[in-house]
Design a protein around this motif. Structure first.
Motif, PDB file in Angstrom:
ATOM      1  N   ASP A   1     -11.055  93.305  11.695  1.00  0.00           N
ATOM      2  CA  ASP A   1     -10.063  92.637  12.704  1.00  0.00           C
ATOM      3  C   ASP A   1      -9.476  93.796  13.950  1.00  0.00           C
ATOM      4  O   ASP A   1      -9.797  94.926  13.585  1.00  0.00           O
ATOM      5  CB  ASP A   1      -9.114  92.760  11.411  1.00  0.00           C
ATOM      6  CG  ASP A   1      -8.232  92.038  12.337  1.00  0.00           C
ATOM      7  OD1 ASP A   1      -7.599  91.746  13.094  1.00  0.00           O
ATOM      8  OD2 ASP A   1      -7.259  90.794  11.681  1.00  0.00           O
ATOM      9  N   ARG A   2      -9.333  92.758  14.766  1.00  0.00           N
ATOM     10  CA  ARG A   2      -9.434  94.030  16.000  1.00  0.00           C
ATOM     11  C   ARG A   2      -8.382  94.930  15.731  1.00  0.00           C
ATOM     12  O   ARG A   2      -7.634  95.831  16.553  1.00  0.00           O
ATOM     13  CB  ARG A   2      -9.953  92.917  17.469  1.00  0.00           C
ATOM     14  CG  ARG A   2      -8.487  92.231  17.543  1.00  0.00           C
ATOM     15  CD  ARG A   2      -8.359  91.338  18.897  1.00  0.00           C
ATOM     16  NE  ARG A   2      -9.145  90.697  18.686  1.00  0.00           N
ATOM     17  CZ  ARG A   2     -10.789  91.026  20.708  1.00  0.00           C
ATOM     18  NH1 ARG A   2     -10.419  92.022  20.820  1.00  0.00           N
ATOM     19  NH2 ARG A   2     -11.929  90.243  20.260  1.00  0.00           N
ATOM     20  N   ASN A   3      -7.052  94.654  15.139  1.00  0.00           N
ATOM     21  CA  ASN A   3      -6.239  95.240  14.569  1.00  0.00           C
ATOM     22  C   ASN A   3      -5.442  95.768  13.941  1.00  0.00           C
ATOM     23  O   ASN A   3      -4.566  95.891  13.223  1.00  0.00           O
ATOM     24  CB  ASN A   3      -4.950  93.490  14.437  1.00  0.00           C
ATOM     25  CG  ASN A   3      -4.599  92.719  15.969  1.00  0.00           C
ATOM     26  OD1 ASN A   3      -4.664  93.436  16.953  1.00  0.00           O
ATOM     27  ND2 ASN A   3      -4.806  91.623  15.417  1.00  0.00           N
TER      28      ASN A   3
ATOM     29  N   PHE B   1     -11.725  85.559   8.294  1.00  0.00           N
ATOM     30  CA  PHE B   1     -11.923  84.470   9.620  1.00  0.00           C
ATOM     31  C   PHE B   1     -11.508  83.476   9.617  1.00  0.00           C
ATOM     32  O   PHE B   1     -12.016  82.868  10.136  1.00  0.00           O
ATOM     33  CB  PHE B   1     -12.654  85.153  10.730  1.00  0.00           C
ATOM     34  CG  PHE B   1     -12.517  87.523  10.967  1.00  0.00           C
ATOM     35  CD1 PHE B   1     -11.610  88.020  11.524  1.00  0.00           C
ATOM     36  CD2 PHE B   1     -13.980  87.802   9.937  1.00  0.00           C
ATOM     37  CE1 PHE B   1     -11.747  89.113  11.371  1.00  0.00           C
ATOM     38  CE2 PHE B   1     -13.876  88.970   9.811  1.00  0.00           C
ATOM     39  CZ  PHE B   1     -13.037  89.854  10.887  1.00  0.00           C
TER      40      PHE B   1
ATOM     41  N   ASP C   1     -12.758  83.023  16.356  1.00  0.00           N
ATOM     42  CA  ASP C   1     -11.397  83.332  15.932  1.00  0.00           C
ATOM     43  C   ASP C   1     -11.343  84.409  17.250  1.00  0.00           C
ATOM     44  O   ASP C   1     -12.105  85.724  16.717  1.00  0.00           O
ATOM     45  CB  ASP C   1     -11.402  83.929  14.644  1.00  0.00           C
ATOM     46  CG  ASP C   1      -9.924  84.407  13.982  1.00  0.00           C
ATOM     47  OD1 ASP C   1      -9.486  85.385  14.405  1.00  0.00           O
ATOM     48  OD2 ASP C   1      -9.924  83.700  12.593  1.00  0.00           O
TER      49      ASP C   1
ATOM     50  N   ASN D   1      -9.289  87.318  16.838  1.00  0.00           N
ATOM     51  CA  ASN D   1      -9.211  88.582  15.786  1.00  0.00           C
ATOM     52  C   ASN D   1     -10.649  89.481  15.774  1.00  0.00           C
ATOM     53  O   ASN D   1     -10.498  90.271  14.975  1.00  0.00           O
ATOM     54  CB  ASN D   1      -8.140  88.713  14.875  1.00  0.00           C
ATOM     55  CG  ASN D   1      -6.648  88.066  15.019  1.00  0.00           C
ATOM     56  OD1 ASN D   1      -6.721  88.690  16.518  1.00  0.00           O
ATOM     57  ND2 ASN D   1      -6.579  87.480  14.755  1.00  0.00           N
TER      58      ASN D   1
END
Length: 197
Positions: free
Chosen positions: A86-88, A141, A147, A149
């Protein structure tokens, strides 16, 4: 079978107090076999595929270490190891601040272990995400491979070491039996070494 015969005779002799038995004491020595180039990539691919999950450690300069289990998506032809993330996530934030990571693989059924120190890159290539997408990834995801993210993490190995105990369970049983009669086997009969990609 010959090995079992020798060990049986050895243990019987030890139990009866006869120290002049015929077992070669070096039979349990492990070998060191360093691998480079394609052989190193293949060994990384083999253990990463068999184990599938590694402990992915980031933020290496701070204690306690920040580790979490991660599923390996691919080991490419250059030996780079790919993950979805997840990119966050905290791990992505850690990598943005410090790209050094450590991966620990353990495939206990085959007694294979791998430690990889490397440099991590966050990759947002949608075609590579599609290439590596699996139905299991939908667990994390919900919107599927589109998705927004999803990011990829590519780990470029800098230093790696493996332990591969080819004789695994039989050797463990023999070591246990030898320990029961007060002997200390030297090693597990496996192979270990550095991997240079």
């Amino acid at each position: 079978m010959l090995l079992i015969f020798y060990i049986s005779n050895f243990l019987q002799a030890k139990l009866l107090g006869n120290n002049n038995c015929c077992l070669n004491k070096n039979i349990f020595m492990g070998d060191v076999k360093n691998l480079t180039a394609d052989d190193a990539v293949e060994k990384i691919r083999e253990i990463a595929k068999d184990a599938n999950i590694c402990m992915f450690v980031t933020d290496l300069s701070n204690l306690p270490l920040a580790g979490r289990p991660m599923a390996t998506q691919e080991v490419d032809e250059q030996g780079n190891i790919w993950f979805m993330s997840d990119r966050n996530s905290d791990k992505n934030k850690h990598i943005e601040n410090d790209d050094q990571v450590q991966l620990f693989y353990s495939h206990t059924n085959n007694y294979e272990y791998l430690s990889v120190f490397g440099k991590a890159e966050i990759v947002n290539d949608r075609s590579k995400i599609s290439e590596l997408w699996t139905p299991m990834a939908k667990t994390w995801f919900k919107e599927g491979k589109d998705d927004p993210n999803i990011s990829l993490i590519k780990v470029i190995p800098v230093d790696a070491y493996y332990w591969d105990t080819k004789n695994n369970k039989m050797v463990s049983l023999i070591k246990f039996a030898m320990g029961a009669v007060g002997l200390s086997p030297k090693d597990d009969g496996g192979v270990e070494g550095k991997l240079k990609v």
